[in-house]
Design a protein around this motif. Structure first.
Motif, short mmCIF file in Angstrom:
data_model
loop_
_atom_site.label_atom_id
_atom_site.label_comp_id
_atom_site.label_asym_id
_atom_site.label_seq_id
_atom_site.Cartn_x
_atom_site.Cartn_y
_atom_site.Cartn_z
N ALA A 92 0.81 -1.22 0.00
CA ALA A 92 0.00 0.00 0.00
C ALA A 92 0.85 1.27 0.00
O ALA A 92 0.35 2.34 -0.38
N GLU A 93 2.13 1.17 0.40
CA GLU A 93 2.99 2.35 0.49
C GLU A 93 3.86 2.53 -0.76
O GLU A 93 4.59 3.51 -0.86
N ILE A 94 3.79 1.60 -1.70
CA ILE A 94 4.51 1.74 -2.96
C ILE A 94 3.64 2.55 -3.92
O ILE A 94 2.50 2.18 -4.18
N ARG A 95 4.16 3.64 -4.41
CA ARG A 95 3.41 4.52 -5.31
C ARG A 95 2.00 4.76 -4.78
O ARG A 95 1.00 4.39 -5.40
N PRO A 96 1.89 5.40 -3.61
CA PRO A 96 0.56 5.65 -3.04
C PRO A 96 -0.32 6.49 -3.95
O PRO A 96 -1.55 6.45 -3.82
N ASP A 97 0.29 7.23 -4.87
CA ASP A 97 -0.49 8.03 -5.80
C ASP A 97 -1.33 7.16 -6.74
O ASP A 97 -2.31 7.62 -7.32
N LEU A 98 -0.95 5.87 -6.86
CA LEU A 98 -1.68 4.95 -7.73
C LEU A 98 -2.77 4.20 -6.98
O LEU A 98 -3.49 3.39 -7.58
N GLY A 99 -2.89 4.45 -5.68
CA GLY A 99 -3.87 3.72 -4.89
C GLY A 99 -3.39 2.31 -4.57
O GLY A 99 -2.28 1.89 -4.97
N SER A 100 -4.21 1.56 -3.87
CA SER A 100 -3.84 0.20 -3.49
C SER A 100 -5.08 -0.66 -3.36
O SER A 100 -6.12 -0.20 -2.87
N VAL A 101 -4.98 -1.89 -3.84
CA VAL A 101 -6.06 -2.86 -3.67
C VAL A 101 -5.45 -4.14 -3.12
O VAL A 101 -4.25 -4.40 -3.33
N PRO A 102 -6.22 -4.96 -2.42
CA PRO A 102 -5.66 -6.21 -1.92
C PRO A 102 -5.40 -7.18 -3.07
O PRO A 102 -6.06 -7.14 -4.10
N GLY A 103 -4.42 -8.06 -2.89
CA GLY A 103 -4.25 -9.13 -3.88
C GLY A 103 -2.81 -9.43 -4.20
O GLY A 103 -1.93 -8.55 -4.13
N LYS A 104 -2.57 -10.68 -4.57
CA LYS A 104 -1.24 -11.13 -4.94
C LYS A 104 -0.73 -10.42 -6.19
O LYS A 104 0.42 -9.99 -6.26
N GLY A 105 -1.60 -10.31 -7.20
CA GLY A 105 -1.19 -9.66 -8.43
C GLY A 105 -0.80 -8.21 -8.20
O GLY A 105 0.15 -7.70 -8.81
N GLU A 106 -1.53 -7.53 -7.33
CA GLU A 106 -1.20 -6.15 -6.98
C GLU A 106 0.20 -6.06 -6.41
O GLU A 106 1.00 -5.19 -6.78
N ALA A 107 0.55 -6.96 -5.49
CA ALA A 107 1.88 -6.94 -4.88
C ALA A 107 2.95 -7.18 -5.92
O ALA A 107 4.01 -6.54 -5.90
N TRP A 109 2.75 -6.58 -9.21
CA TRP A 109 2.81 -5.40 -10.08
C TRP A 109 3.54 -4.26 -9.40
O TRP A 109 4.40 -3.61 -10.00
N LYS A 110 3.24 -4.03 -8.12
CA LYS A 110 3.90 -2.96 -7.38
C LYS A 110 5.41 -3.22 -7.26
O LYS A 110 6.20 -2.28 -7.16
N SER A 111 5.83 -4.50 -7.29
CA SER A 111 7.26 -4.80 -7.17
C SER A 111 8.07 -4.18 -8.30
O SER A 111 9.27 -3.92 -8.14
N LEU A 112 7.44 -3.92 -9.44
CA LEU A 112 8.17 -3.32 -10.56
C LEU A 112 8.67 -1.92 -10.24
O LEU A 112 9.60 -1.43 -10.88
N PHE A 113 8.08 -1.27 -9.25
CA PHE A 113 8.47 0.10 -8.91
C PHE A 113 9.56 0.15 -7.83
O PHE A 113 10.08 1.23 -7.55
N PHE A 207 7.23 -8.40 -18.28
CA PHE A 207 6.23 -8.22 -17.23
C PHE A 207 5.73 -6.78 -17.18
O PHE A 207 4.55 -6.53 -16.93
N SER A 208 6.60 -5.82 -17.44
CA SER A 208 6.20 -4.42 -17.40
C SER A 208 5.31 -4.05 -18.58
O SER A 208 4.72 -2.97 -18.59
N ALA A 209 5.21 -4.94 -19.57
CA ALA A 209 4.37 -4.70 -20.73
C ALA A 209 3.01 -5.37 -20.62
O ALA A 209 2.17 -5.23 -21.53
N LEU A 210 2.76 -6.10 -19.54
CA LEU A 210 1.53 -6.87 -19.39
C LEU A 210 0.52 -6.16 -18.50
O LEU A 210 0.88 -5.52 -17.51
N SER A 211 -0.75 -6.31 -18.84
CA SER A 211 -1.83 -5.96 -17.92
C SER A 211 -1.88 -7.02 -16.83
O SER A 211 -1.84 -8.22 -17.13
N VAL A 212 -1.96 -6.61 -15.57
CA VAL A 212 -1.80 -7.54 -14.45
C VAL A 212 -3.06 -7.57 -13.58
O VAL A 212 -3.39 -6.58 -12.92
N PRO A 213 -3.78 -8.69 -13.55
CA PRO A 213 -4.89 -8.82 -12.60
C PRO A 213 -4.38 -8.65 -11.18
O PRO A 213 -3.32 -9.16 -10.81
N THR A 214 -5.14 -7.94 -10.36
CA THR A 214 -4.65 -7.63 -9.02
C THR A 214 -4.76 -8.81 -8.06
O THR A 214 -4.17 -8.79 -6.99
#
Length: 308
Positions: A92-107, A109-113, A207-214
């Motif tokens: 939730a603290e990675i790129r807070p400007d992008l918001g945060s949702v629960p989920g493995k895919g979200e984590a 995707w956020k790892s790319l940042f 991976f950075s080119a893919l749409s990622v389910p959260t």
């Protein structure tokens, strides 16, 4: 021999096809990041980090960083992983400007940042009955076959505490949902032994080119999208040996199944998928059958490279 069988012959490896020295030499200057998405895994995440760090950073130089993405844990996952030597970020603290949702895919995707590796290795935090060869095994095809961009692991899967029997099945959601979906809609992926396995590796450029389910559909969506963009020979798989697992609650598996179906629906031409759906299930309460409704999110993150 059909297409899936030919793919299997060309693209299936075993974890010991390469030595550690081979892989250290093959990586040259490429940076490699291990990413461990974790939610309430204080009991196991420390062992995962400690063993991998000792074997693959301190003993040989195969990894550049171990990053744990803490996905809204309510236990001591963050502190345990930090003490074990990982760099830990709360999702939730990675790129807070992008918001945060629960989920493995979200984590993931956020790892790319917050990672720097050109190659990313994903490992679940709840591993038991495993060994550190999982990481070099997954890196083998990426480091030695430039045409491969995504590598899935597979393994025998005894239940926790069951050392007598093991199976190469992928679990209940795999066998009852993912594999039938593949057979009906993506038979080119039928050579994959465990399409939903949590241990896999990927090039950052892909991976950075893919749409990622959260949520839970991140693994299957990545396979489908990679094959669509680059062909099935951009995929490979590696036999990692053995990994024990615990069974999840059947009602929770229902929500996972909905996410898989939603992700595949969204990839059909001209079909729009809602951001979430209501899954109505039933359970006994005080001797009566009572409905229980849960909101299952179906959201996806856009390709990270398109995010400013």
């Amino acid at each position: 021999m059909n297409g899936a069988a030919r793919w299997f012959e060309r693209n299936t490896h075993h974890w010991d096809d390469w030595t550690l020295d081979d892989l250290v030499a093959a990586r040259r200057e490429a940076r490699v990041s291990l990413v461990v998405p974790a939610r309430n895994e204080a009991a196991t995440v420390g062992d995962v980090v400690t063993r991998v760090r000792s074997a693959l950073m301190d003993t040989v130089s195969l990894l550049d960083e171990i990053v744990v993405i803490d996905s809204d844990s309510t236990d001591d996952t963050y502190a345990v992983a930090t003490d074990a030597g990982a760099v830990v970020h709360r999702s939730a603290e990675i790129r807070p400007d992008l918001g945060s949702v629960p989920g493995k895919g979200e984590a993931m995707w956020k790892s790319l940042f917050v990672t720097s590796g050109e190659l990313l290795v994903f490992m679940d935090a709840d591993l038991v009955d495993w060994d550190t060869h999982f990481v070099p095994g997954l890196l083998g095809p990426l480091l030695t076959r430039p045409e491969v961009s995504l590598v899935k692991g597979f393994y025998e899967r005894p239940g926790v505490g069951d050392h007598r029997s093991a199976s190469l099945d992928g679990g209940r959601v795999t066998e009852l949902v993912a594999r039938p979906l593949i057979a009906l809609e993506h038979p080119e992926l039928a050579g994959l032994v465990q399409p939903l396995a949590g241990e896999w590796a990927v090039r950052r450029s892909l991976f950075s080119a893919l749409s990622v389910p959260t949520g839970y559909a991140v693994e299957l969506a990545a396979l489908v999208d990679t094959a669509s963009l680059h062909g099935v020979d951009a995929l490979a798989q590696v036999d990692l040996g053995r990994r024990a697992h615990s069974h999840q609650n059947l009602l929770d598996l229902g929500a996972m199944a909905v996410q898989l179906l939603g992700a595949m629906q969204s990839r059909r031409a001209g079909v729009e998928t809602a951001e979430s759906v209501v899954l109505r299930q039933y359970r006994p309460v005080d001797g009566r059958i009572a409905p229980a409704e849960r909101i299952v999110p179906l959201s996806e993150r856009p390709p990270a490279r398109t995010v400013a």
